[in-house]
Scaffold this motif. Structure first.
Motif, PDB file in Angstrom:
ATOM      1  N   THR A 160      44.674  24.971  26.162  1.00  0.00           N
ATOM      2  CA  THR A 160      45.487  24.528  27.288  1.00  0.00           C
ATOM      3  C   THR A 160      45.161  25.349  28.530  1.00  0.00           C
ATOM      4  N   LEU A 161      45.569  24.827  29.650  1.00  0.00           N
ATOM      5  CA  LEU A 161      45.397  25.554  30.899  1.00  0.00           C
ATOM      6  C   LEU A 161      46.129  26.894  30.825  1.00  0.00           C
ATOM      7  N   ASP A 162      47.300  26.915  30.191  1.00  0.00           N
ATOM      8  CA  ASP A 162      48.043  28.174  30.027  1.00  0.00           C
ATOM      9  C   ASP A 162      47.218  29.199  29.256  1.00  0.00           C
ATOM     10  N   ASP A 163      46.530  28.761  28.180  1.00  0.00           N
ATOM     11  CA  ASP A 163      45.669  29.663  27.410  1.00  0.00           C
ATOM     12  C   ASP A 163      44.595  30.270  28.308  1.00  0.00           C
ATOM     13  N   LEU A 164      43.975  29.429  29.116  1.00  0.00           N
ATOM     14  CA  LEU A 164      42.899  29.884  29.993  1.00  0.00           C
ATOM     15  C   LEU A 164      43.415  30.821  31.080  1.00  0.00           C
ATOM     16  N   LEU A 165      44.606  30.546  31.588  1.00  0.00           N
ATOM     17  CA  LEU A 165      45.183  31.428  32.606  1.00  0.00           C
ATOM     18  C   LEU A 165      45.485  32.809  32.035  1.00  0.00           C
ATOM     19  N   MET A 166      45.924  32.859  30.782  1.00  0.00           N
ATOM     20  CA  MET A 166      46.197  34.151  30.137  1.00  0.00           C
ATOM     21  C   MET A 166      44.910  34.969  30.003  1.00  0.00           C
ATOM     22  N   VAL A 167      43.830  34.323  29.598  1.00  0.00           N
ATOM     23  CA  VAL A 167      42.546  35.014  29.457  1.00  0.00           C
ATOM     24  C   VAL A 167      42.048  35.478  30.816  1.00  0.00           C
ATOM     25  N   THR A 168      42.136  34.613  31.807  1.00  0.00           N
ATOM     26  CA  THR A 168      41.681  34.956  33.153  1.00  0.00           C
ATOM     27  C   THR A 168      42.506  36.113  33.723  1.00  0.00           C
ATOM     28  N   ALA A 169      43.816  36.093  33.504  1.00  0.00           N
ATOM     29  CA  ALA A 169      44.679  37.187  33.982  1.00  0.00           C
ATOM     30  C   ALA A 169      44.293  38.507  33.328  1.00  0.00           C
ATOM     31  N   ALA A 170      43.988  38.478  32.040  1.00  0.00           N
ATOM     32  CA  ALA A 170      43.575  39.692  31.334  1.00  0.00           C
ATOM     33  C   ALA A 170      42.245  40.206  31.894  1.00  0.00           C
ATOM     34  N   GLU A 171      41.315  39.297  32.173  1.00  0.00           N
ATOM     35  CA  GLU A 171      40.031  39.703  32.741  1.00  0.00           C
ATOM     36  C   GLU A 171      40.213  40.315  34.131  1.00  0.00           C
ATOM     37  N   LEU A 172      41.081  39.724  34.924  1.00  0.00           N
ATOM     38  CA  LEU A 172      41.348  40.266  36.259  1.00  0.00           C
ATOM     39  C   LEU A 172      42.016  41.637  36.169  1.00  0.00           C
ATOM     40  N   SER A 173      42.905  41.805  35.209  1.00  0.00           N
ATOM     41  CA  SER A 173      43.557  43.097  35.010  1.00  0.00           C
ATOM     42  C   SER A 173      42.523  44.160  34.632  1.00  0.00           C
ATOM     43  N   ASN A 174      41.604  43.806  33.748  1.00  0.00           N
ATOM     44  CA  ASN A 174      40.550  44.742  33.361  1.00  0.00           C
ATOM     45  C   ASN A 174      39.683  45.111  34.564  1.00  0.00           C
ATOM     46  N   ALA A 175      39.327  44.132  35.378  1.00  0.00           N
ATOM     47  CA  ALA A 175      38.523  44.394  36.570  1.00  0.00           C
ATOM     48  C   ALA A 175      39.282  45.295  37.536  1.00  0.00           C
ATOM     49  N   SER A 176      40.571  45.061  37.666  1.00  0.00           N
ATOM     50  CA  SER A 176      41.400  45.887  38.537  1.00  0.00           C
ATOM     51  C   SER A 176      41.434  47.335  38.060  1.00  0.00           C
ATOM     52  N   ASP A 177      41.504  47.519  36.741  1.00  0.00           N
ATOM     53  CA  ASP A 177      41.501  48.878  36.168  1.00  0.00           C
ATOM     54  C   ASP A 177      40.196  49.600  36.513  1.00  0.00           C
ATOM     55  N   VAL A 178      39.084  48.903  36.444  1.00  0.00           N
ATOM     56  CA  VAL A 178      37.799  49.503  36.774  1.00  0.00           C
ATOM     57  C   VAL A 178      37.784  49.940  38.238  1.00  0.00           C
ATOM     58  N   ILE A 179      38.249  49.053  39.097  1.00  0.00           N
ATOM     59  CA  ILE A 179      38.279  49.364  40.539  1.00  0.00           C
ATOM     60  C   ILE A 179      39.174  50.574  40.810  1.00  0.00           C
ATOM     61  N   GLU A 180      40.348  50.609  40.168  1.00  0.00           N
ATOM     62  CA  GLU A 180      41.263  51.742  40.358  1.00  0.00           C
ATOM     63  C   GLU A 180      40.650  53.049  39.891  1.00  0.00           C
ATOM     64  N   ARG A 181      39.977  53.037  38.724  1.00  0.00           N
ATOM     65  CA  ARG A 181      39.345  54.256  38.207  1.00  0.00           C
ATOM     66  C   ARG A 181      38.227  54.732  39.147  1.00  0.00           C
ATOM     67  N   GLN A 182      37.448  53.775  39.668  1.00  0.00           N
ATOM     68  CA  GLN A 182      36.366  54.158  40.573  1.00  0.00           C
ATOM     69  C   GLN A 182      36.925  54.695  41.882  1.00  0.00           C
ATOM     70  N   ALA A 183      38.015  54.100  42.352  1.00  0.00           N
ATOM     71  CA  ALA A 183      38.611  54.540  43.621  1.00  0.00           C
ATOM     72  C   ALA A 183      39.222  55.934  43.480  1.00  0.00           C
ATOM     73  N   SER A 184      39.734  56.259  42.292  1.00  0.00           N
ATOM     74  CA  SER A 184      40.364  57.563  42.117  1.00  0.00           C
ATOM     75  C   SER A 184      39.361  58.622  41.676  1.00  0.00           C
ATOM     76  N   GLY A 185      38.095  58.194  41.445  1.00  0.00           N
ATOM     77  CA  GLY A 185      37.054  59.139  41.084  1.00  0.00           C
ATOM     78  C   GLY A 185      37.046  59.533  39.613  1.00  0.00           C
ATOM     79  N   SER A 186      37.757  58.801  38.766  1.00  0.00           N
ATOM     80  CA  SER A 186      37.801  59.168  37.337  1.00  0.00           C
ATOM     81  C   SER A 186      36.613  58.632  36.608  1.00  0.00           C
TER      82      SER A 186
END
Length: 138
Positions: A112-138
């Protein structure tokens, strides 16, 4: 991640001659918004809660109808080897929110579209974590 890892494999299925009341009961009991209509193991259509609601425009008593009266005439399916991006593109192009997965002509799941949105949200969250770690120098 494969489609079968994302999709629901325990799909609500009904025969074409199943009364709409029984379709609604199954959908309610399983807390889903659709049922795949099958002829044996072959998916032939899909019924959504919205389609049933819209059937009231045509008749005063939807309970007199059976699955084949309400189901889609042109079922769109996908195979399990497609990516979730390809499935999302198909949903967009076809204007649908649910897509049965078929393997060798047999229903193996539904995504379902809901299933795909959940996966996409998780991928975006992971990408955000990478950006935050790089921005903080960790």
């Amino acid at each position: 991640m494969t489609l079968t890892e994302i999709a629901t494999t325990d799909v609500v299925t009904v025969d074409p001659d199943t009364e709409i009341r029984a379709v609604l009961t199954q959908m309610d009991e399983r807390h889903v918004g659709s049922a795949v209509v099958t002829d044996g193991d072959d998916p032939t259509g899909i019924i959504t809660d919205r389609m049933i609601a819209m059937a009231f425009r045509e008749t005063d008593s939807v309970t007199d109808l059976v699955a084949s009266d309400v189901m889609t005439d042109d079922l769109v399916t996908t195979s399990e080897d497609r990516t979730h991006y390809e499935v999302l593109e198909t949903m967009r192009d076809e204007g649908i929110r649910r897509l049965p997965i078929v393997s060798d002509g047999t229903l193996s799941g539904i995504i379902t579209l809901d299933d795909l949105l959940m996966v996409t949200a998780a991928e975006l969250s992971n990408a955000s974590d990478v950006i935050e770690r790089q921005a903080s120098g960790s």
